[in-house]
Write an enzyme that holds these catalytic residues in place. Structure first.
Site, short mmCIF file in Angstrom:
data_model
loop_
_atom_site.label_atom_id
_atom_site.label_comp_id
_atom_site.label_asym_id
_atom_site.label_seq_id
_atom_site.Cartn_x
_atom_site.Cartn_y
_atom_site.Cartn_z
N HIS A 1 -19.75 59.73 66.53
CA HIS A 1 -19.20 58.67 65.70
C HIS A 1 -18.66 59.29 64.42
CE1 HIS A 1 -21.91 56.51 68.43
NE2 HIS A 1 -21.12 55.45 68.24
N ASP B 1 -16.15 57.61 68.90
CA ASP B 1 -16.09 56.15 68.88
C ASP B 1 -15.88 55.71 67.43
OD1 ASP B 1 -16.59 56.26 71.55
OD2 ASP B 1 -18.45 55.09 71.51
#
Length: 267
Positions: free
Chosen positions: A225, A76
């Site tokens: 992430h 992400d």
């Protein structure tokens, strides 16, 4: 635009239900926060039959087959913090496909990296344009978030549109899944994640590596992430060591073919 998936990842299976239960007169639907107990000893996590049934109704996926040693990497990206290039270099060297769920901010601020993701053969996922709580939006606003992202992605990297969506912070409801399906989006959640989104609080390579290896299981759909150096530093060793354990790295397209019981095209 730091993304937070919260402590739910660390807790036993839970569903936070708001709206109808608290106020029968409100138009707001049930709201779910994605999270469950971490996988251990190679056993895939379980979201529970009720949530599994809801996801299956709309073809939403959070893990692959428990009988195949396959890993699906996803990242992400809400904003760029200088580590994505290293991750892309690792993926290229190790020949590991990935899906990058991006926001509108990322498309505008890191266009060269987005183009490289596409050129390297990775999939771009739709993490919404502005990173709102999608479950709180009207259906018109949901559509606007997804389509505004797709329009900018096409202008930035020439990708016609996305087909995989992931709600910011893992917050969703049935309306979101249904509207996504109506517009051609399939929601992708995850079975492995850990606290890795605090850009100013790195915990070291060993932290990320151990989280990934300790939770590893057949059919793992991993969320990471890119804002912390921990993941960028741990990724090469993780991929190599997972391969030594017999794991293969495949794309979300392969996962969907498996889910739909469609034989994949031989490579």
């Amino acid at each position: 635009m730091v993304e937070e998936h919260g402590p739910g990842i660390l807790m036993a299976a839970f569903i936070i239900v708001v709206g109808i239960l608290f106020n029968p007169f409100t138009a707001k639907a049930e709201e779910f926060h994605w999270g469950f107990k971490k996988a251990t000893d190679g056993v895939p996590p379980n979201a529970g039959s009720a949530l599994d049934d809801l996801l299956n109704k709309y073809g939403a996926i959070y893990k692959g087959s428990p009988n195949e040693k396959v890993v699906y990497l996803t990242f992400d990206n809400g904003y760029e913090n200088g580590y994505t290039e290293s991750i892309l270099n690792t993926l290229k060297k190790e020949e590991a496909p990935a899906t990058f769920f991006l926001t509108g901010h990322y498309l505008k601020s890191a266009a060269p990296l987005v183009k490289r993701m596409v050129e390297d053969g990775h999939i771009i996922g739709n993490h919404s344009y502005g990173h709102p709580n999608m479950a709180n939006l009207s259906e018109e606003k949901m559509e606007e978030e997804w389509k505004k992202f797709d329009e900018l992605l096409k202008a930035t990297a020439g990708v016609e549109r996305t087909t995989y969506a992931r709600p910011p912070e893992g917050i969703f409801n049935e309306r979101l899944l249904a509207k996504g399906n109506e517009l051609g989006y399939r929601h992708m959640f995850w079975s492995i994640a850990f606290i890795d989104w605090h850009a100013d609080k790195p915990r070291g390579k060993a932290y990320a590596y151990n989280e990934l290896m300790d939770q590893l299981h057949p059919g793992a759909l991993i969320l990471m992430h890119t804002v912390s150096p921990d993941n960028a530093e741990a990724l090469p060793d993780f991929i190599r060591d997972a391969k030594k354990l017999g794991y293969e790295f495949r794309s979300l397209d392969d996962l969907v073919l498996e889910y739909e019981n469609v034989s994949p095209v031989l490579r």
